[in-house]
Scaffold this motif. Structure first.
Motif, PDB file in Angstrom:
ATOM      1  N   VAL A   1      45.016  52.653  27.564  1.00 48.89           N
ATOM      2  CA  VAL A   1      46.441  52.299  27.616  1.00 48.89           C
ATOM      3  C   VAL A   1      46.837  51.550  26.344  1.00 48.89           C
ATOM      4  CG1 VAL A   1      46.479  52.191  30.126  1.00 48.89           C
ATOM      5  CG2 VAL A   1      45.890  50.126  28.824  1.00 48.89           C
ATOM      6  N   PRO A   2      48.135  51.504  26.059  1.00 49.32           N
ATOM      7  CA  PRO A   2      48.580  50.693  24.920  1.00 49.32           C
ATOM      8  C   PRO A   2      48.284  49.214  25.182  1.00 49.32           C
ATOM      9  CG  PRO A   2      50.345  52.138  25.718  1.00 49.32           C
ATOM     10  CD  PRO A   2      49.261  52.181  26.731  1.00 49.32           C
ATOM     11  N   TRP A   3      48.131  48.469  24.101  1.00 48.67           N
ATOM     12  CA  TRP A   3      47.901  47.023  24.224  1.00 48.67           C
ATOM     13  C   TRP A   3      49.117  46.331  24.829  1.00 48.67           C
ATOM     14  CZ3 TRP A   3      44.864  43.330  25.070  1.00 48.67           C
ATOM     15  CH2 TRP A   3      45.139  42.015  24.693  1.00 48.67           C
ATOM     16  N   ASP A   4      50.263  46.849  24.490  1.00 48.22           N
ATOM     17  CA  ASP A   4      51.502  46.315  25.037  1.00 48.22           C
ATOM     18  C   ASP A   4      51.543  46.621  26.543  1.00 48.22           C
ATOM     19  OD1 ASP A   4      53.976  45.111  24.922  1.00 48.22           O
ATOM     20  OD2 ASP A   4      55.043  46.948  24.409  1.00 48.22           O
ATOM     21  N   GLY A   5      51.494  45.614  27.366  1.00 47.65           N
ATOM     22  CA  GLY A   5      51.483  45.808  28.818  1.00 47.65           C
ATOM     23  C   GLY A   5      50.087  45.872  29.429  1.00 47.65           C
ATOM     24  N   HIS A   6      49.071  45.839  28.558  1.00 50.08           N
ATOM     25  CA  HIS A   6      47.671  45.956  28.996  1.00 50.08           C
ATOM     26  C   HIS A   6      47.300  44.920  30.065  1.00 50.08           C
ATOM     27  CE1 HIS A   6      43.461  44.483  28.481  1.00 50.08           C
ATOM     28  NE2 HIS A   6      43.147  45.761  28.392  1.00 50.08           N
TER      29      HIS A   6
ATOM     30  N   ASP B   1      49.047  43.041  32.163  1.00 55.50           N
ATOM     31  CA  ASP B   1      49.686  43.196  33.478  1.00 55.50           C
ATOM     32  C   ASP B   1      49.076  44.370  34.234  1.00 55.50           C
ATOM     33  OD1 ASP B   1      51.325  41.065  32.997  1.00 55.50           O
ATOM     34  OD2 ASP B   1      53.071  42.264  32.413  1.00 55.50           O
ATOM     35  N   LEU B   2      48.845  45.448  33.510  1.00 53.76           N
ATOM     36  CA  LEU B   2      48.257  46.608  34.186  1.00 53.76           C
ATOM     37  C   LEU B   2      46.867  46.281  34.722  1.00 53.76           C
ATOM     38  CD1 LEU B   2      48.277  49.641  34.973  1.00 53.76           C
ATOM     39  CD2 LEU B   2      46.988  50.021  32.858  1.00 53.76           C
ATOM     40  N   VAL B   3      46.030  45.722  33.872  1.00 51.72           N
ATOM     41  CA  VAL B   3      44.643  45.450  34.288  1.00 51.72           C
ATOM     42  C   VAL B   3      44.630  44.514  35.500  1.00 51.72           C
ATOM     43  CG1 VAL B   3      42.461  44.365  33.592  1.00 51.72           C
ATOM     44  CG2 VAL B   3      43.655  45.912  32.020  1.00 51.72           C
ATOM     45  N   ALA B   4      45.484  43.496  35.450  1.00 53.21           N
ATOM     46  CA  ALA B   4      45.518  42.537  36.562  1.00 53.21           C
ATOM     47  C   ALA B   4      45.945  43.197  37.866  1.00 53.21           C
ATOM     48  CB  ALA B   4      46.459  41.383  36.213  1.00 53.21           C
ATOM     49  N   SER B   5      46.659  44.320  37.768  1.00 57.92           N
ATOM     50  CA  SER B   5      47.191  44.973  38.970  1.00 57.92           C
ATOM     51  C   SER B   5      46.219  45.984  39.584  1.00 57.92           C
ATOM     52  CB  SER B   5      48.497  45.694  38.627  1.00 57.92           C
ATOM     53  OG  SER B   5      48.225  46.918  37.927  1.00 57.92           O
ATOM     54  N   LEU B   6      45.118  46.290  38.902  1.00 57.60           N
ATOM     55  CA  LEU B   6      44.251  47.393  39.336  1.00 57.60           C
ATOM     56  C   LEU B   6      43.113  46.925  40.239  1.00 57.60           C
ATOM     57  CD1 LEU B   6      43.886  49.291  35.922  1.00 57.60           C
ATOM     58  CD2 LEU B   6      45.281  50.006  37.890  1.00 57.60           C
ATOM     59  N   PRO B   7      42.694  47.759  41.176  1.00 54.51           N
ATOM     60  CA  PRO B   7      41.556  47.433  42.044  1.00 54.51           C
ATOM     61  C   PRO B   7      40.237  47.733  41.320  1.00 54.51           C
ATOM     62  CG  PRO B   7      42.479  49.555  42.700  1.00 54.51           C
ATOM     63  CD  PRO B   7      43.308  49.071  41.542  1.00 54.51           C
ATOM     64  N   LEU B   8      39.765  46.805  40.494  1.00 51.83           N
ATOM     65  CA  LEU B   8      38.613  47.069  39.618  1.00 51.83           C
ATOM     66  C   LEU B   8      37.305  46.460  40.115  1.00 51.83           C
ATOM     67  CD1 LEU B   8      40.351  46.559  36.150  1.00 51.83           C
ATOM     68  CD2 LEU B   8      39.741  48.721  37.241  1.00 51.83           C
ATOM     69  N   GLU B   9      37.365  45.757  41.236  1.00 54.29           N
ATOM     70  CA  GLU B   9      36.174  45.053  41.727  1.00 54.29           C
ATOM     71  C   GLU B   9      34.962  45.982  41.849  1.00 54.29           C
ATOM     72  OE1 GLU B   9      37.059  42.585  45.107  1.00 54.29           O
ATOM     73  OE2 GLU B   9      34.933  42.492  45.676  1.00 54.29           O
ATOM     74  N   GLY B  10      33.886  45.585  41.242  1.00 52.34           N
ATOM     75  CA  GLY B  10      32.629  46.342  41.359  1.00 52.34           C
ATOM     76  C   GLY B  10      32.532  47.549  40.455  1.00 52.34           C
TER      77      GLY B  10
ATOM     78  N   LEU C   1      40.414  39.199  33.012  1.00 51.66           N
ATOM     79  CA  LEU C   1      41.396  39.500  34.061  1.00 51.66           C
ATOM     80  C   LEU C   1      40.756  40.163  35.271  1.00 51.66           C
ATOM     81  CD1 LEU C   1      44.147  40.816  31.646  1.00 51.66           C
ATOM     82  CD2 LEU C   1      44.443  38.891  33.229  1.00 51.66           C
ATOM     83  N   ALA C   2      39.579  40.740  35.086  1.00 54.38           N
ATOM     84  CA  ALA C   2      38.896  41.448  36.182  1.00 54.38           C
ATOM     85  C   ALA C   2      37.451  40.984  36.233  1.00 54.38           C
ATOM     86  CB  ALA C   2      38.987  42.967  35.970  1.00 54.38           C
ATOM     87  N   PRO C   3      37.240  39.728  36.610  1.00 58.72           N
ATOM     88  CA  PRO C   3      35.884  39.153  36.519  1.00 58.72           C
ATOM     89  C   PRO C   3      34.869  39.831  37.427  1.00 58.72           C
ATOM     90  CG  PRO C   3      37.422  37.628  37.601  1.00 58.72           C
ATOM     91  CD  PRO C   3      38.235  38.741  37.055  1.00 58.72           C
ATOM     92  N   GLU C   4      35.311  40.545  38.444  1.00 57.77           N
ATOM     93  CA  GLU C   4      34.364  41.224  39.340  1.00 57.77           C
ATOM     94  C   GLU C   4      34.097  42.658  38.906  1.00 57.77           C
ATOM     95  OE1 GLU C   4      34.673  39.918  43.348  1.00 57.77           O
ATOM     96  OE2 GLU C   4      34.637  37.971  42.320  1.00 57.77           O
ATOM     97  N   ALA C   5      34.677  43.046  37.822  1.00 55.19           N
ATOM     98  CA  ALA C   5      34.331  44.335  37.202  1.00 55.19           C
ATOM     99  C   ALA C   5      33.364  44.051  36.051  1.00 55.19           C
ATOM    100  CB  ALA C   5      35.584  45.018  36.670  1.00 55.19           C
ATOM    101  N   THR C   6      32.746  45.100  35.542  1.00 50.88           N
ATOM    102  CA  THR C   6      31.897  44.947  34.361  1.00 50.88           C
ATOM    103  C   THR C   6      32.516  45.765  33.244  1.00 50.88           C
ATOM    104  OG1 THR C   6      30.002  44.820  35.839  1.00 50.88           O
ATOM    105  CG2 THR C   6      29.553  45.092  33.493  1.00 50.88           C
ATOM    106  N   VAL C   7      32.972  45.069  32.218  1.00 44.94           N
ATOM    107  CA  VAL C   7      33.725  45.728  31.151  1.00 44.94           C
ATOM    108  C   VAL C   7      32.823  45.987  29.943  1.00 44.94           C
ATOM    109  CG1 VAL C   7      35.685  45.522  29.553  1.00 44.94           C
ATOM    110  CG2 VAL C   7      35.869  44.626  31.905  1.00 44.94           C
TER     111      VAL C   7
END
Lengths: 231, 231
Positions: free
Chosen positions: B83-88, B90-99, B135-141
């Motif tokens: 995704v673009p950096w602009d808005g990144h 907010d988007l990441v914080a909204s996603l179900p990324l756990e695990g 923003l997604a501490p329970e995901a592994t980036v």
């Protein structure tokens, strides 16, 4: 070895360090006249002799001598900065760089338990090359040779399997470094944009150091998709 | 085409943009199941159909479907942020990324008269990939695919003449991206160190954009000196 189109008088600041010595060797091998600079001529002269010995029998090689950094600078067309970041600003401010083409190879890196990473210069909006330009406004600074392995520069291969990326705001000065790159890679350097992109080239060396540790190698950058002509 | 050892269910956020669509195409071509995510399923579905049409006749290709970003994420093993950096944020914080294993390809760049350059993130001590991890501490980036040309991803060549550099703090998550890189380059990605080195990979894209403009090409990075085995 083919003689270069233009033969430069090149002063290498930090010419007794691995990067400076290796670059000096490569430039002289291609016919350029090299003065290795160090804090004192006494330190530089034996390293120059070591490089000279290594060039024995290389047809068309240029001479390599040693001098203090400031003395080396005075007579040069091109000044290569291959010094540590620590102390960089004081050294650059002390040198007679007016009117010269200055090639910065300086990598401001930091190391901790997690490995190498880039130092933050000017809040993320600076680089060693830009610092040098600010300290020597009557010189023309370009950035190049940041990512070239010192071990391979001093090694046996005729040319390194790497591309030399050159950044700068002066087309003419970039042209000098692009031409000098032939001594290292056997082909012209790649024009990689404006001087501020040194912010990207300098700390990229931390990535290569990480790769070197992981793969037990001396990694380099090649750029795919660029036709440099006459390779 | 050889079927990958592990077939992943991959959600591509920003899957209708050139980078996301191109990566989705390459992953599906290699047998992975791909869901292209966008703000709305209505926007994603026709792009998924376009990619599916392009895969007609590719033996062993995975399916490509379209969904909203959040829906695409929910069922995936691997979530690619294209995704673009602009808005990144907010988007990441909204996603179900756990695990989930999250692969960030995000390049925070800025453009002005002098060309592309890196945006300063967190005073020079941050990157899009590190922001996503925070923003997604329970995901592994991990960070990967930053420097791959979108044009070539959608192009005709079987594999791109580029290396995929992968950074991250988890060996397992890096392993996923290193494996996925085969879809793009035909060989494993290169382990380029810790996640914080995304600070170097992301803005390096500005250097490639400068090279592209100068040489009218689609430049990529290759790393010389690394033996990836079994190429």
């Amino acid at each position: 070895m083919t003689e270069p189109v233009t033969s430069y008088r090149i002063a290498v600041m930090g010419g007794t360090g691995p990067q400076g010595k290796g670059l000096g060797y490569r430039f002289a091998r291609q016919g350029h006249t090299v003065v290795l600079g160090s804090r004192s001529a006494e330190k530089a002269v034996p390293v120059a002799e070591e490089v000279t010995a290594r060039l024995a029998g290389v047809e068309g090689a240029g001479t390599v001598s040693g001098a203090s950094n400031a003395e080396a600078c005075a007579e040069a067309d091109v000044v290569v900065l291959a010094v540590p970041w620590d102390g960089h600003d004081d050294l650059v401010a002390s040198l007679p760089l007016e009117g010269k083409t200055v090639v910065s190879c300086v990598n401001p890196l930091a190391f901790d338990k997690r490995g190498a990473h880039g130092q933050v210069i000017n809040g993320g909006e600076g680089s060693a090359a830009e610092s040098a330009q600010a300290l020597a406004p009557e010189a023309t600074v370009v950035g190049a040779f940041h990512n070239v392995s010192a071990v391979l520069l001093w090694g046996e291969e005729e040319y390194l399997d790497e591309d030399v990326l050159v950044v700068g705001d002066s087309v003419d000065a970039k042209g000098v470094a692009i031409e000098l790159a032939r001594s290292v890679s056997g082909r012209p350097g790649i024009d990689a944009g404006k001087l501020r992109l040194a912010r990207q080239l300098e700390p990229f060396t931390a990535v290569l150091i990480s790769i070197n540790r992981k793969y037990k190698t001396h990694a380099g950058i090649r750029i795919s998709g660029v036709d440099l002509g006459g390779e």
